[in-house]
Design an enzyme around this catalytic site. Structure first.
Site, PDB file in Angstrom:
ATOM      1  N   ASN A   9       0.971  -0.831   0.220  1.00 57.03           N
ATOM      2  CA  ASN A   9      -0.078  -0.061  -0.157  1.00 57.03           C
ATOM      3  C   ASN A   9       0.927   1.214   0.342  1.00 57.03           C
ATOM      4  O   ASN A   9       1.364   1.552   0.091  1.00 57.03           O
ATOM      5  CB  ASN A   9      -0.836  -0.432   1.050  1.00 57.03           C
ATOM      6  CG  ASN A   9      -1.867   1.326   1.249  1.00 57.03           C
ATOM      7  OD1 ASN A   9      -1.818   1.979   0.299  1.00 57.03           O
ATOM      8  ND2 ASN A   9      -2.318   1.494   2.514  1.00 57.03           N
ATOM      9  N   LYS A  11       0.302   4.458  -0.012  1.00 55.12           N
ATOM     10  CA  LYS A  11      -0.871   5.235  -0.150  1.00 55.12           C
ATOM     11  C   LYS A  11      -0.053   6.649  -1.242  1.00 55.12           C
ATOM     12  O   LYS A  11      -0.250   6.715  -1.350  1.00 55.12           O
ATOM     13  CB  LYS A  11       0.420   6.275   1.499  1.00 55.12           C
ATOM     14  CG  LYS A  11       0.340   4.205   2.284  1.00 55.12           C
ATOM     15  CD  LYS A  11       0.087   5.210   4.004  1.00 55.12           C
ATOM     16  CE  LYS A  11      -0.220   3.572   4.367  1.00 55.12           C
ATOM     17  NZ  LYS A  11      -0.350   3.915   5.956  1.00 55.12           N
ATOM     18  N   HIS A 101     -10.371   0.506   4.588  1.00 56.52           N
ATOM     19  CA  HIS A 101      -8.131   1.333   4.897  1.00 56.52           C
ATOM     20  C   HIS A 101      -9.139   2.446   5.484  1.00 56.52           C
ATOM     21  O   HIS A 101      -9.774   3.553   6.361  1.00 56.52           O
ATOM     22  CB  HIS A 101      -7.658   1.753   4.234  1.00 56.52           C
ATOM     23  CG  HIS A 101      -5.669   1.506   5.417  1.00 56.52           C
ATOM     24  ND1 HIS A 101      -5.676   2.738   5.180  1.00 56.52           N
ATOM     25  CD2 HIS A 101      -5.469   0.847   4.870  1.00 56.52           C
ATOM     26  CE1 HIS A 101      -4.449   2.399   5.974  1.00 56.52           C
ATOM     27  NE2 HIS A 101      -4.207   1.183   5.667  1.00 56.52           N
ATOM     28  N   GLU A 173      -6.763  -5.223  10.379  1.00 55.98           N
ATOM     29  CA  GLU A 173      -5.282  -4.262  10.594  1.00 55.98           C
ATOM     30  C   GLU A 173      -5.421  -3.393  11.818  1.00 55.98           C
ATOM     31  O   GLU A 173      -6.648  -2.606  11.687  1.00 55.98           O
ATOM     32  CB  GLU A 173      -5.288  -3.609   9.552  1.00 55.98           C
ATOM     33  CG  GLU A 173      -4.528  -2.364   9.731  1.00 55.98           C
ATOM     34  CD  GLU A 173      -3.680  -1.697   8.315  1.00 55.98           C
ATOM     35  OE1 GLU A 173      -2.897  -2.813   7.653  1.00 55.98           O
ATOM     36  OE2 GLU A 173      -4.278  -0.797   7.226  1.00 55.98           O
ATOM     37  N   GLY A 179       1.619   2.501  10.891  1.00 52.96           N
ATOM     38  CA  GLY A 179       2.399   3.839  10.770  1.00 52.96           C
ATOM     39  C   GLY A 179       2.528   3.174  12.710  1.00 52.96           C
ATOM     40  O   GLY A 179       3.732   4.163  12.909  1.00 52.96           O
TER      41      GLY A 179
HETATM   42  P1  PGA Z   1       2.392  -0.049   7.715  1.00 51.58           P
HETATM   43  O1  PGA Z   1       1.286   0.736   6.800  1.00 51.58           O
HETATM   44  O2  PGA Z   1       2.865  -0.917   7.153  1.00 51.58           O
HETATM   45  O3  PGA Z   1       2.884   1.303   7.539  1.00 51.58           O
HETATM   46  O4  PGA Z   1       2.229   0.522   9.134  1.00 51.58           O
HETATM   47  C1  PGA Z   1       0.164  -0.678   6.929  1.00 51.58           C
HETATM   48  C2  PGA Z   1      -1.140  -0.011   6.057  1.00 51.58           C
HETATM   49  O5  PGA Z   1      -1.378   1.376   6.361  1.00 51.58           O
HETATM   50  O6  PGA Z   1      -2.132  -0.904   5.615  1.00 51.58           O
END
Ligand code: PGA
Length: 269
Positions: A9, A11, A101, A173, A179
């Protein structure tokens, strides 16, 4: 063979076309040198919308790679300025779409009813919805993980039949793990996975629970992914920050595949 998914992902990073082109070139150059990224593992790259074609082109030359979208409209077509139809995504070579998400729910004020609508239209366009479900930090602290997951599951499956539920990918999740520094302990991820399977069994049947793929997302790194072994029973991971470096992403895919190498056909319940 049960297909494992390792989802990147991106983003709102890699904002220039040259970034995603360079990423794909590096991935292509190194994917064969990672022995465990073999059949049965698909790498799903979710770039920014105008860059789908870059990933889609790579996916045409390498079946281990697929293109995912980060969002989709709640409708098939019509007067919805700024929205992208699932039919347009399918046309652009997109095979998966992330829905629900926590960042979308936060930034776009998406409710679970919107997520359910996104799931429905994606399935109609033959795109696999990747549905995120997880408890907030507050719910976690109050020991309400189960109640939170069950409420989100009920909302998203209200109008979904068993056949469609099997076509979805479910991601546990926890919002507090996105994050963050560390994912939850393996036992907690296993407990969430078992809960999701129970919910699928109760709402539909055991066959649906067995067929649906369940992933984990949140703070996955090359160092922590090894805890998600075959025993945890998940079918892949969603990676944010650590997917931005192609070699780290490949390392995550290889480590996950290695730790699950003998569990392709089965799932521990
Ligand atoms: P991260 O994000 O691996 O940076 O924690 C995961 C996500 O937002 O799906």
């Amino acid at each position: 063979m049960r297909e494992r998914l390792i989802i990147a992902n991106f983003k709102m990073n890699m904002v220039r076309r040259s970034d995603i082109v360079a990423y794909c070139n590096t991935l292509r150059a190194h994917i064969d040198s990672v022995p465990d990224v073999k059949r049965g593992v698909t790498l799903v790259l979710c770039p920014s919308a105008p860059h789908y074609d870059v990933v889609a082109r790579l996916s045409h030359t390498d079946a281990r790679i697929a293109c995912g979208a980060q969002d989709v409209a709640c409708h098939m077509r019509g007067a919805h300025t700024g929205q992208v139809s699932p039919l347009t995504l399918a046309d652009a070579g997109v095979r998966y779409v992330l829905v629900g998400h926590s960042e979308q729910r936060r930034d776009d004020h998406k409710r679970m009813a919107d997520v359910a609508a996104q799931v429905a239209v994606a399935l109609r366009a033959d795109i696999t919805p990747v549905i995120f479900i997880g408890e907030t930090a507050q719910e976690h602290a109050q020991g309400k993980m189960r109640a939170s997951l069950a409420a989100q599951f009920d909302a998203v499956t209200a109008a979904l039949d068993a056949r469609d539920a099997q076509r979805c990918v479910w991601v546990y999740e926890p919002v507090w793990a996105v994050g963050a520094q560390q994912p939850p302990a393996a036992e907690d991820v296993m407990a969430a996975r078992i809960l999701l399977q129970k919910l699928l069994t109760m709402r539909y049947d055991a066959a649906t629970a067995h067929a649906a793929r369940i992933l984990y997302g949140g703070s996955v790194t090359p160092e922590t992914v090894g805890r998600f072994t075959r025993d945890v029973g998940i079918d892949g991971v969603v990676v944010g920050r650590k997917a931005l470096v192609p070699r780290a992403f490949l390392q995550i895919a290889a480590t996950f595949a290695h730790h699950n190498a003998h569990g392709m056909m089965e799932k521990t319940t």
